[in-house]
Design an enzyme around this catalytic site. Structure first.
Site, mmCIF file in Angstrom:
data_model
loop_
_atom_site.group_PDB
_atom_site.id
_atom_site.type_symbol
_atom_site.label_atom_id
_atom_site.label_comp_id
_atom_site.label_asym_id
_atom_site.label_seq_id
_atom_site.Cartn_x
_atom_site.Cartn_y
_atom_site.Cartn_z
ATOM 1 N N HIS A 150 0.757 -1.026 -0.025
ATOM 2 C CA HIS A 150 -0.122 -0.116 0.037
ATOM 3 C C HIS A 150 0.851 1.111 -0.265
ATOM 4 C CE1 HIS A 150 -2.097 -3.354 1.958
ATOM 5 N NE2 HIS A 150 -2.957 -2.839 1.542
ATOM 6 N N LYS A 177 -1.036 -7.969 -4.793
ATOM 7 C CA LYS A 177 -1.998 -6.928 -4.631
ATOM 8 C C LYS A 177 -1.085 -5.569 -4.383
ATOM 9 C CE LYS A 177 -5.497 -5.090 -1.284
ATOM 10 N NZ LYS A 177 -6.058 -5.542 0.216
ATOM 11 N N ARG A 220 -11.882 0.861 -10.119
ATOM 12 C CA ARG A 220 -12.548 -0.300 -9.271
ATOM 13 C C ARG A 220 -13.658 -0.878 -10.339
ATOM 14 N NH1 ARG A 220 -11.331 -0.157 -3.926
ATOM 15 N NH2 ARG A 220 -10.197 1.757 -3.171
ATOM 16 N N GLN A 243 -14.238 3.671 -2.627
ATOM 17 C CA GLN A 243 -15.086 2.567 -3.038
ATOM 18 C C GLN A 243 -16.349 2.835 -3.237
ATOM 19 O OE1 GLN A 243 -14.550 0.289 0.937
ATOM 20 N NE2 GLN A 243 -12.431 -0.381 0.481
#
Length: 257
Positions: A150, A177, A220, A243
């Site tokens: 991240h 990821k 996304r 999100q």
């Protein structure tokens, strides 16, 4: 839009990471047992492919026995939904500043129940020895491993993004990821290009990448077209900026077929 599949697939509870369908996952950041049970019921009713239990938000996260009890309590509620178990390190956005001993003990106790489908563990905030310990734990218990990274400040170069995904794969990740923060849309394009190049290049298994915030929200929605295999979407409470509600993203994916 055609999804870009991975060469190696990871199948969990019938859900195929890296397959022909992009997967949806709703994070769950409940603090108490009562909230955890209610949130699990609410999220399960939305029928995502996966639930990411951000156990670092749970008040009992540092206690292996309390964590196992909570895991056993929610298990009957999730049926065929994939459970991603994430005890996030404080340095990478975790809600609690736990010791490594606490984190590893909780992860071990929960994975050994056989009720954890996927573990998310950080590449950069854990030692190579700790990563290998969790890698072996997952192997022994039939659990898939996400190694994650991240960057909440910026978007690294395409080469750095690719190198990080390759380091995750080399360290034993079943799924690689990387989440980054964009300053502008050029950064978003960098993330998308790096993911595509990784998919077409050295990364054989599933990839999850996202550009955070409102600026990166598009990743996304169309991430599957450049090689990202799962999108974290909004159920009851967001775990990261940008999100999108699960009902909205399902409608968008349907329109883009």
């Amino acid at each position: 839009m055609q999804k870009l599949e991975s060469r190696k697939k990871v199948t969990v509870k019938g859900k195929v990471f890296g397959g022909e369908k992009v997967l949806s996952c709703i994070p769950m950041v409940s603090k108490t047992m009562d909230a955890l049970l209610e949130d699990t019921k609410t999220i399960a009713a939305l029928k995502p492919d996966g639930i990411e239990w951000r156990i670092d938000s749970f008040e009992g996260a540092g206690d292996p026995e309390a964590s196992v009890a909570a895991l056993k309590a929610i298990h009957p509620l999730v049926s065929d939904i994939v459970v991603i178990f994430t005890l996030r390190h404080k340095a990478e956005g975790g809600a609690q500043d736990l010791t490594q001993e606490q984190r590893l003990a909780t992860i071990k106790a929960c994975v050994e129940t056989g009720l954890v489908d996927v573990v998310d563990f950080e590449l950069n905030s854990n030692t190579p020895e700790e990563i290998q310990t969790v890698r072996q734990l997952c192997t022994d218990n039939g659990t898939a491993l996400i190694l994650s990274a991240h960057n909440f400040k910026e978007t690294p170069s395409e080469e750095d993004i690719m190198a990080t995904l390759e380091a995750e794969q080399a360290a034993g990740a079943d799924i690689c990821k990387f989440a980054v923060m964009p300053k502008d849309f050029d950064d978003v394009l960098s993330l998308m290009r790096a993911t595509y190049r990784s998919r077409m290049g050295k990364i054989e298994g599933p990839i999850i990448t996202m550009s955070m915030s409102e600026t990166g929200k598009i990743t996304r929605v169309i991430g599957d077209s450049y090689g990202s295999d799962l999108s974290f979407v909004l159920g009851t409470e967001a775990s990261a900026p940008g999100q999108i509600p699960v009902k909205v993203i399902n409608q968008l994916w349907e329109l883009l077929k």
